[in-house]
Scaffold this active site. Sequence first.
Site, PDB file in Angstrom:
ATOM      1  N   GLY A   1       0.798  -1.033  -0.145  1.00 29.98           N
ATOM      2  CA  GLY A   1       0.095  -0.036  -0.013  1.00 29.98           C
ATOM      3  C   GLY A   1       1.059   1.271   0.075  1.00 29.98           C
TER       4      GLY A   1
ATOM      5  N   ARG B   1      -5.454   0.156  -6.741  1.00 33.31           N
ATOM      6  CA  ARG B   1      -4.245   0.711  -6.176  1.00 33.31           C
ATOM      7  C   ARG B   1      -3.812   1.879  -7.038  1.00 33.31           C
ATOM      8  NH1 ARG B   1      -2.230  -2.576  -1.881  1.00 33.31           N
ATOM      9  NH2 ARG B   1      -2.555  -4.662  -2.175  1.00 33.31           N
TER      10      ARG B   1
ATOM     11  N   PHE C   1     -14.104   2.519   4.370  1.00 33.87           N
ATOM     12  CA  PHE C   1     -13.129   1.659   3.619  1.00 33.87           C
ATOM     13  C   PHE C   1     -12.973   2.847   2.311  1.00 33.87           C
ATOM     14  CE2 PHE C   1     -11.239  -1.339   0.860  1.00 33.87           C
ATOM     15  CZ  PHE C   1     -10.745  -2.036   1.663  1.00 33.87           C
ATOM     16  N   VAL C   2     -11.785   2.960   2.081  1.00 29.42           N
ATOM     17  CA  VAL C   2     -11.144   3.800   1.069  1.00 29.42           C
ATOM     18  C   VAL C   2     -10.360   2.839   0.158  1.00 29.42           C
ATOM     19  CG1 VAL C   2     -11.459   5.870   2.233  1.00 29.42           C
ATOM     20  CG2 VAL C   2      -9.366   4.815   2.462  1.00 29.42           C
TER      21      VAL C   2
ATOM     22  N   ASP D   1      -5.296   2.166  10.620  1.00 24.17           N
ATOM     23  CA  ASP D   1      -6.789   1.830  10.758  1.00 24.17           C
ATOM     24  C   ASP D   1      -6.743   1.492  12.391  1.00 24.17           C
ATOM     25  OD1 ASP D   1      -9.325   1.019  10.826  1.00 24.17           O
ATOM     26  OD2 ASP D   1      -9.195  -0.591   9.136  1.00 24.17           O
TER      27      ASP D   1
ATOM     28  N   ASP E   1      -6.165  -1.034  -1.721  1.00 23.68           N
ATOM     29  CA  ASP E   1      -6.855  -1.666  -2.802  1.00 23.68           C
ATOM     30  C   ASP E   1      -8.028  -2.357  -1.911  1.00 23.68           C
ATOM     31  OD1 ASP E   1      -5.435  -3.358  -0.629  1.00 23.68           O
ATOM     32  OD2 ASP E   1      -6.162  -5.174  -1.862  1.00 23.68           O
TER      33      ASP E   1
ATOM     34  N   GLU F   1       3.739   4.738   5.458  1.00 21.03           N
ATOM     35  CA  GLU F   1       2.720   4.055   5.458  1.00 21.03           C
ATOM     36  C   GLU F   1       1.593   4.664   4.631  1.00 21.03           C
ATOM     37  OE1 GLU F   1       1.121   1.290   5.926  1.00 21.03           O
ATOM     38  OE2 GLU F   1       1.559   0.074   7.614  1.00 21.03           O
ATOM     39  N   ASP F   2       0.531   3.835   4.196  1.00 17.61           N
ATOM     40  CA  ASP F   2      -0.566   4.057   3.345  1.00 17.61           C
ATOM     41  C   ASP F   2      -1.765   4.716   4.619  1.00 17.61           C
ATOM     42  OD1 ASP F   2      -0.961   1.591   4.093  1.00 17.61           O
ATOM     43  OD2 ASP F   2      -1.634   1.007   2.283  1.00 17.61           O
TER      44      ASP F   2
HETATM   45  P1  IMP Z   1      -4.666  -2.062  11.060  1.00 19.99           P
HETATM   46  O1  IMP Z   1      -3.965  -0.514  11.314  1.00 19.99           O
HETATM   47  O2  IMP Z   1      -3.422  -2.836  11.639  1.00 19.99           O
HETATM   48  O3  IMP Z   1      -5.921  -2.520  11.229  1.00 19.99           O
HETATM   49  O4  IMP Z   1      -4.202  -2.401   9.557  1.00 19.99           O
HETATM   50  C1  IMP Z   1      -3.841  -1.291   8.286  1.00 19.99           C
HETATM   51  C2  IMP Z   1      -3.833  -1.884   7.025  1.00 19.99           C
HETATM   52  O5  IMP Z   1      -5.391  -2.633   6.720  1.00 19.99           O
HETATM   53  C3  IMP Z   1      -3.560  -1.241   6.044  1.00 19.99           C
HETATM   54  O6  IMP Z   1      -1.975  -1.073   5.989  1.00 19.99           O
HETATM   55  C4  IMP Z   1      -4.267  -1.547   4.923  1.00 19.99           C
HETATM   56  O7  IMP Z   1      -3.469  -2.333   4.080  1.00 19.99           O
HETATM   57  C5  IMP Z   1      -5.531  -2.021   5.607  1.00 19.99           C
HETATM   58  N1  IMP Z   1      -6.673  -1.117   5.430  1.00 19.99           N
HETATM   59  C6  IMP Z   1      -7.071  -0.599   6.532  1.00 19.99           C
HETATM   60  N2  IMP Z   1      -8.196   0.333   6.316  1.00 19.99           N
HETATM   61  C7  IMP Z   1      -8.323   0.287   4.716  1.00 19.99           C
HETATM   62  C8  IMP Z   1      -9.265   0.909   3.900  1.00 19.99           C
HETATM   63  O8  IMP Z   1     -10.086   1.758   4.257  1.00 19.99           O
HETATM   64  N3  IMP Z   1      -8.730   0.485   2.719  1.00 19.99           N
HETATM   65  C9  IMP Z   1      -7.864  -0.370   2.374  1.00 19.99           C
HETATM   66  N4  IMP Z   1      -7.222  -1.025   3.182  1.00 19.99           N
HETATM   67  C10 IMP Z   1      -7.251  -0.668   4.300  1.00 19.99           C
HETATM   68 MG    MG Z   2      -0.331  -0.790   4.715  1.00 17.32          MG
END
Ligand code: IMP
Ligand code: MG
Length: 183
Positions: free
Chosen positions: A48, A169, A156-157, A107, A163, A103-104
């Site tokens: 990402g 992407r 969800f984006v 969440d 993706d 990071e992208d």
């Molecule tokens: P977390 O912060 O451990 O919950 O997970 C983060 C990862 O979940 C990110 O690096 C993304 O790969 C994926 N992710 C979380 N939210 C989104 C979203 O809105 N769109 C796409 N991928 C997401």
């Molecule tokens: Mg990521």
Amino acid sequence: MDQSDVAGDLAEILLTEEQIGSRLDEMAAQIDADYAGKDLLVVGVLKGAVMVMADLSRRLHHPIEMDWMAVSSYGSGTKSSGVVRILKDLDTDLSGRNVLIAEDIIDSGLTLSWLVQNLRSRGPASVEVATMLRKPDAAKVEVDVRYVGFDIPNEFVVGYGLDHAEKYRNLPFIGTLAPHVYS
Ligand code: IMP
Ligand code: MG
């Protein structure tokens, strides 16, 4: 790729290419100032963060090194569990290095908090985080994020590296998916 190429799949454009670009200008200026005179290794988290890494690094005047990591978070559906597996590790020894994780999106923050701890255990001089997006849930986990592009609602984006089932992407902007795409 543009909006016309994914006609009907998107509900809304949340952040345009221009908005992302000007925010990256600001973030790069801040990073240049913060790391002036210091060595800097930027670590991109695949897949990402590819767009953020490419666009942020090209805005930096500071000479950097780049490395990449791929991790997979075990979880049910779209929720991550915090149990992380390294799919591709860094090639670089982190001893004494200033590390900036690119990071992208953050969440739940579980993946990132694991990653920060993992990299800190390798003897770096510092570990900081730059993320393009952050969702409100991230506030619940103890992760100190130095550079945040945008705080966004809990939706969800896709696009700009993000993706849904490996698609979207390569959209240059960030948008929300139309509900019919999920089902
Ligand atoms: P977390 O912060 O451990 O919950 O997970 C983060 C990862 O979940 C990110 O690096 C993304 O790969 C994926 N992710 C979380 N939210 C989104 C979203 O809105 N769109 C796409 N991928 C997401
Ligand atoms: Mg990521």
